[in-house]
Design a protein around this motif. Structure first.
Motif, short mmCIF file in Angstrom:
data_model
loop_
_atom_site.label_atom_id
_atom_site.label_comp_id
_atom_site.label_asym_id
_atom_site.label_seq_id
_atom_site.Cartn_x
_atom_site.Cartn_y
_atom_site.Cartn_z
N HIS A 50 0.80 -1.08 0.09
CA HIS A 50 -0.05 -0.15 -0.13
C HIS A 50 0.89 1.17 -0.08
O HIS A 50 0.69 2.30 -0.60
N ASN A 51 1.98 1.09 0.66
CA ASN A 51 3.08 2.24 0.81
C ASN A 51 2.64 3.61 1.60
O ASN A 51 2.96 4.56 1.24
N GLY A 52 1.54 3.15 2.23
CA GLY A 52 1.14 4.15 3.41
C GLY A 52 0.89 3.55 4.57
O GLY A 52 0.49 2.46 4.83
N PHE A 53 1.15 4.37 5.71
CA PHE A 53 1.34 3.58 7.18
C PHE A 53 0.80 4.52 8.05
O PHE A 53 0.43 5.53 7.95
N THR A 54 0.22 4.09 9.12
CA THR A 54 -0.19 4.90 10.50
C THR A 54 0.04 3.83 11.61
O THR A 54 0.09 2.77 11.62
N THR A 55 0.56 4.63 12.73
CA THR A 55 0.61 4.00 14.14
C THR A 55 -0.46 4.15 14.89
O THR A 55 -0.49 3.66 16.08
N GLN A 56 -1.64 4.71 14.47
CA GLN A 56 -2.76 5.09 15.16
C GLN A 56 -3.95 3.69 15.02
O GLN A 56 -4.07 3.43 13.88
N ARG A 57 -4.09 2.97 16.02
CA ARG A 57 -5.08 1.85 15.55
C ARG A 57 -6.35 2.23 15.36
O ARG A 57 -7.17 3.22 15.98
N PRO A 58 -6.79 1.94 14.02
CA PRO A 58 -8.09 2.20 13.57
C PRO A 58 -9.16 1.77 14.47
O PRO A 58 -9.13 0.78 15.00
N SER A 59 -10.38 2.61 14.59
CA SER A 59 -11.24 2.31 15.57
C SER A 59 -12.29 1.03 14.81
O SER A 59 -12.85 0.12 15.60
N ASN A 60 -12.26 0.80 13.59
CA ASN A 60 -12.96 -0.07 12.93
C ASN A 60 -11.88 -1.23 12.63
O ASN A 60 -10.85 -1.19 11.98
N LYS A 61 -12.28 -2.26 13.29
CA LYS A 61 -11.31 -3.58 13.46
C LYS A 61 -10.96 -4.12 11.96
O LYS A 61 -9.83 -4.47 11.70
N ASP A 62 -11.85 -3.99 11.06
CA ASP A 62 -11.72 -4.28 9.53
C ASP A 62 -10.74 -3.67 9.11
O ASP A 62 -10.06 -4.10 8.01
N GLU A 63 -10.18 -2.55 9.55
CA GLU A 63 -9.32 -1.54 8.96
C GLU A 63 -7.94 -1.47 9.67
O GLU A 63 -7.00 -0.99 9.28
N ALA A 64 -8.04 -2.17 10.60
CA ALA A 64 -6.64 -2.68 11.51
C ALA A 64 -5.78 -3.79 10.73
O ALA A 64 -5.55 -4.56 11.54
#
Length: 211
Positions: free
Chosen positions: A158-172
């Motif tokens: 994807h070449n894009g990142f975050t260290t913030q856990r998404p609130s939606n489990k399906d997006e984690a």
């Protein structure tokens, strides 16, 4: 010469990491149980060491400055293999690294390793193993980076990142290819302090989330 030991170099993430680092001209010591699993990778900068992680594998650390532990028991094995590989082998790797004065130890852990009891019941043995291995590394005296990726996928990077856990489990989630890229970044940018980061696909560049 800086050499990086990759423990689990023939795994799904480990193999991509190995190839990425070789493409960058780095020197890799690939620790695998069966060298044939790396038969499709050819490079003068790669040294293959065959060893079983349930036996003594301390000899693989000689001459290395960085270690990446990306080995895992796999999703189809039982709790016994989880204990032997994800916990015991990981702890022994930290001990061997200490003995060989390794400068930076990078551990691939898992989302949920901070609180195993909160995870799904069927995942708890795995999460407990990861939790205890992380704790052992944290108390080892080594300089460490612990990466706790979200649910792994085999999609293209994807070449894009975050260290913030998404609130939606399906997006984690995060692709294995992106985890390999993040690990290569950690190797190239030696940690100035000890870090523990969850990692997911998102919209930021690696240098924004890993620094």
């Amino acid at each position: 010469m800086n050499r990086t030991l990759i423990i689990g170099a023939s795994g799904q993430i480990g193999k991509q990491l190995t190839q990425n680092m070789l493409n960058e001209g780095q020197h890799v010591v690939a620790l695998v149980r069966d060298e044939q699993k790396l038969s499709d990778i050819k490079s003068e900068n790669m040294t293959i060491v065959e060893a079983d992680l349930t036996d003594d594998f301390s000899h693989a650390f000689k001459g290395c400055s960085t270690v990446v532990f990306v080995a895992g028991s796999g999703g189809n094995t039982g709790a016994d293999k989880t204990i032997l590989i994800d916990l015991w082998a990981a702890c022994r790797a930290a001990d061997y690294a200490k003995q060989h004065d390794i400068k930076h130890f990078i551990m691939v852990s898992s989302i949920g390793a901070d609180a195993p009891a909160e995870g799904p019941e069927e995942m708890q043995p795995y999460l407990v193993a990861k939790h205890m291995a992380d704790e052992h590394l944290m108390h080892s005296g080594l300089r460490y980076s612990i990466i706790r990726p979200g649910t792994l996928t085999n999609n293209k990077a994807h070449n894009g990142f975050t260290t913030q856990r998404p609130s939606n489990k399906d997006e984690a989630i995060i692709t294995r290819a992106d985890v390999a890229k993040a690990l290569a970044y950690c190797v190239a940018h030696q940690a100035k302090s000890n870090t523990v980061k969850e990692l997911f696909n998102g919209a930021k560049h690696l240098d924004e989330v890993m620094s």
